[in-house]
Design an enzyme around this catalytic site. Sequence first.
Site, PDB file in Angstrom:
ATOM      1  N   GLY A  10       0.840  -1.200   0.000  1.00 53.53           N
ATOM      2  CA  GLY A  10       0.000   0.000   0.000  1.00 53.53           C
ATOM      3  C   GLY A  10       0.875   1.248   0.000  1.00 53.53           C
ATOM      4  O   GLY A  10       1.932   1.255   0.621  1.00 53.53           O
ATOM      5  N   ILE A 125       1.588   2.728   7.123  1.00 53.15           N
ATOM      6  CA  ILE A 125       0.844   3.610   8.023  1.00 53.15           C
ATOM      7  C   ILE A 125       0.405   2.828   9.263  1.00 53.15           C
ATOM      8  O   ILE A 125       0.118   3.408  10.298  1.00 53.15           O
ATOM      9  CB  ILE A 125      -0.381   4.267   7.334  1.00 53.15           C
ATOM     10  CG1 ILE A 125      -1.416   3.234   6.907  1.00 53.15           C
ATOM     11  CG2 ILE A 125       0.046   5.144   6.179  1.00 53.15           C
ATOM     12  CD1 ILE A 125      -2.791   3.856   6.604  1.00 53.15           C
ATOM     13  N   ASP A 126       0.339   1.492   9.135  1.00 54.31           N
ATOM     14  CA  ASP A 126      -0.167   0.666  10.249  1.00 54.31           C
ATOM     15  C   ASP A 126       0.819   0.552  11.421  1.00 54.31           C
ATOM     16  O   ASP A 126       0.421   0.181  12.523  1.00 54.31           O
ATOM     17  CB  ASP A 126      -0.492  -0.748   9.759  1.00 54.31           C
ATOM     18  CG  ASP A 126      -1.713  -0.778   8.853  1.00 54.31           C
ATOM     19  OD1 ASP A 126      -2.355   0.273   8.694  1.00 54.31           O
ATOM     20  OD2 ASP A 126      -2.008  -1.853   8.297  1.00 54.31           O
ATOM     21  N   ARG A 161     -25.133  12.761  19.386  1.00 51.19           N
ATOM     22  CA  ARG A 161     -25.093  11.487  18.668  1.00 51.19           C
ATOM     23  C   ARG A 161     -23.887  10.656  19.094  1.00 51.19           C
ATOM     24  O   ARG A 161     -22.911  11.188  19.635  1.00 51.19           O
ATOM     25  CB  ARG A 161     -24.917  11.754  17.163  1.00 51.19           C
ATOM     26  CG  ARG A 161     -26.165  12.241  16.479  1.00 51.19           C
ATOM     27  CD  ARG A 161     -25.835  12.650  15.053  1.00 51.19           C
ATOM     28  NE  ARG A 161     -27.036  13.012  14.333  1.00 51.19           N
ATOM     29  CZ  ARG A 161     -27.051  13.772  13.243  1.00 51.19           C
ATOM     30  NH1 ARG A 161     -25.937  14.254  12.746  1.00 51.19           N
ATOM     31  NH2 ARG A 161     -28.187  14.034  12.633  1.00 51.19           N
ATOM     32  N   ARG A 269     -24.003   7.507  13.952  1.00 57.15           N
ATOM     33  CA  ARG A 269     -23.550   7.695  12.573  1.00 57.15           C
ATOM     34  C   ARG A 269     -22.133   7.151  12.428  1.00 57.15           C
ATOM     35  O   ARG A 269     -21.411   7.005  13.412  1.00 57.15           O
ATOM     36  CB  ARG A 269     -23.569   9.182  12.191  1.00 57.15           C
ATOM     37  CG  ARG A 269     -24.927   9.839  12.318  1.00 57.15           C
ATOM     38  CD  ARG A 269     -25.928   9.259  11.329  1.00 57.15           C
ATOM     39  NE  ARG A 269     -27.199   9.944  11.437  1.00 57.15           N
ATOM     40  CZ  ARG A 269     -27.552  10.982  10.669  1.00 57.15           C
ATOM     41  NH1 ARG A 269     -26.732  11.434   9.755  1.00 57.15           N
ATOM     42  NH2 ARG A 269     -28.732  11.550  10.831  1.00 57.15           N
ATOM     43  N   HIS A 275      -8.845   5.394   2.552  1.00 56.54           N
ATOM     44  CA  HIS A 275      -7.556   5.729   1.938  1.00 56.54           C
ATOM     45  C   HIS A 275      -7.145   7.181   2.128  1.00 56.54           C
ATOM     46  O   HIS A 275      -6.001   7.532   1.814  1.00 56.54           O
ATOM     47  CB  HIS A 275      -7.586   5.353   0.455  1.00 56.54           C
ATOM     48  CG  HIS A 275      -7.731   3.879   0.259  1.00 56.54           C
ATOM     49  ND1 HIS A 275      -8.951   3.262   0.203  1.00 56.54           N
ATOM     50  CD2 HIS A 275      -6.804   2.902   0.169  1.00 56.54           C
ATOM     51  CE1 HIS A 275      -8.771   1.958   0.068  1.00 56.54           C
ATOM     52  NE2 HIS A 275      -7.483   1.717   0.043  1.00 56.54           N
ATOM     53  N   GLN A 277      -6.437   8.324   4.817  1.00 56.99           N
ATOM     54  CA  GLN A 277      -5.352   8.226   5.797  1.00 56.99           C
ATOM     55  C   GLN A 277      -3.982   8.024   5.155  1.00 56.99           C
ATOM     56  O   GLN A 277      -2.957   8.229   5.780  1.00 56.99           O
ATOM     57  CB  GLN A 277      -5.612   7.047   6.754  1.00 56.99           C
ATOM     58  CG  GLN A 277      -6.822   7.235   7.623  1.00 56.99           C
ATOM     59  CD  GLN A 277      -7.337   5.906   8.152  1.00 56.99           C
ATOM     60  OE1 GLN A 277      -7.000   5.511   9.252  1.00 56.99           O
ATOM     61  NE2 GLN A 277      -8.148   5.214   7.383  1.00 56.99           N
TER      62      GLN A 277
HETATM   63  O1  F6P Z   1      -1.005  -0.523   4.254  1.00 57.88           O
HETATM   64  C1  F6P Z   1      -1.770  -1.350   5.087  1.00 57.88           C
HETATM   65  C2  F6P Z   1      -3.180  -0.922   5.029  1.00 57.88           C
HETATM   66  O2  F6P Z   1      -3.233   0.388   5.438  1.00 57.88           O
HETATM   67  C3  F6P Z   1      -4.110  -1.790   5.882  1.00 57.88           C
HETATM   68  O3  F6P Z   1      -4.437  -1.260   7.122  1.00 57.88           O
HETATM   69  C4  F6P Z   1      -5.327  -1.932   5.009  1.00 57.88           C
HETATM   70  O4  F6P Z   1      -5.985  -3.151   5.264  1.00 57.88           O
HETATM   71  C5  F6P Z   1      -4.749  -1.894   3.650  1.00 57.88           C
HETATM   72  O5  F6P Z   1      -3.670  -1.013   3.714  1.00 57.88           O
HETATM   73  C6  F6P Z   1      -5.753  -1.493   2.601  1.00 57.88           C
HETATM   74  O6  F6P Z   1      -5.070  -1.179   1.430  1.00 57.88           O
HETATM   75  P1  F6P Z   1      -5.647  -1.422  -0.044  1.00 57.88           P
HETATM   76  O7  F6P Z   1      -7.060  -0.960  -0.009  1.00 57.88           O
HETATM   77  O8  F6P Z   1      -4.777  -0.589  -0.893  1.00 57.88           O
HETATM   78  O9  F6P Z   1      -5.518  -2.868  -0.320  1.00 57.88           O
END
Ligand code: F6P
Length: 345
Positions: A10, A125-126, A161, A269, A275, A277
């Site tokens: 990613g 990012i994780d 809410r 809600r 994405h 993030q």
């Molecule tokens: O890079 C890891 C991550 O941020 C995970 O938390 C998430 O599951 C994944 O990317 C989703 O990425 P994509 O939608 O590009 O497969």
Amino acid sequence: MKIAVLTGGGDCPGLNAVIRAVVRRSTLHGFEVMGLRDGWKGLLEDNHFRLTRETTSGILHRGGTILGTSRVNPFKVDHGLEKVMRTVDRNGIGAVIAIGGEGTLSAATRMSQEGLKVVGVPKTIDNDLNATDFTFGFDTAVQIATDAIDRLHSTAESHKRVMVVEVMGRHVGWIATYSGMAGGADVILVPEIPVDLANVAEHIQRRHATGRLFSIVVVAEGTRIRVVPGEPEHIVTSGALDEAGRPRLGGIGQLVAEELERRTGFETRVSVLGHIQRGGSPTAHDRVLATRFGVHACDMVARGEFGKMAALRGNDIVSVELSKATSELKRVPPKFFEVAQVFFG
Ligand code: F6P
């Protein structure tokens, strides 16, 4: 020497900062730098272009990756290893710098065992890679999620809410825990701790009974959840698979919101940050960390430290075994999460 750089998995804010740093540091060592297109695919398909000071200028602050990325694993492709080695020989590549997360660096570890001279740079990012205190990209994702929680707070309060915020985090809850703490969340749900929705609903009810009429719930997408009493917890997926064959996550926020509203009667809600993030400009912190990783990775090649990864330890950048980074996930430690829990309710 000719070195090649790839970005896999990613995308992540700070990738371009690493690429720029590798190219700039290469001048000192007299390296010529090639950019491989779309991760390991660039080596499988002999697809690359020259990286120079000119072609990497003005990219420090840019999100994404000028090299492109993919989740292609050379070990899952027919004759993948041979294809990679053929590209390496044909182009006289002396070393590869692989910038990636768990998937990319696991492949790098195996490639290194097969004789490829490879150095890793920890990206995600994780923040779930072991052997480094932090990965670059995490700080940016946390800042984006925190900004979103701040905005949701004011509207939650005005409308009385419950707001559920779904953040990324396939295996771990680092983004959820950091952004939840920074944004003053009332509940944080993470993959490290399977969740029974009945308990979450009770918790919200108790909080509202004390006169607080709104709540913020942050949930990581990979959290295991029990909806029906007595049934096992499960992960929520869209049903589709990603390029690496893993289930595409997403949808837990909607499920949590619907169930909380049904059980508590409070209007609930959901906002899915998705994405957003990962997109856009890296924070100053990530630009600096990515730059330090890039310079260190280039120096590792010069020193012949192959099969290793640049890592952050305290405030120092050090070299660690690649295998250590991927042998297990770096989860949020219980003691750390306990601090976040002090503010629940
Ligand atoms: O890079 C890891 C991550 O941020 C995970 O938390 C998430 O599951 C994944 O990317 C989703 O990425 P994509 O939608 O590009 O497969």
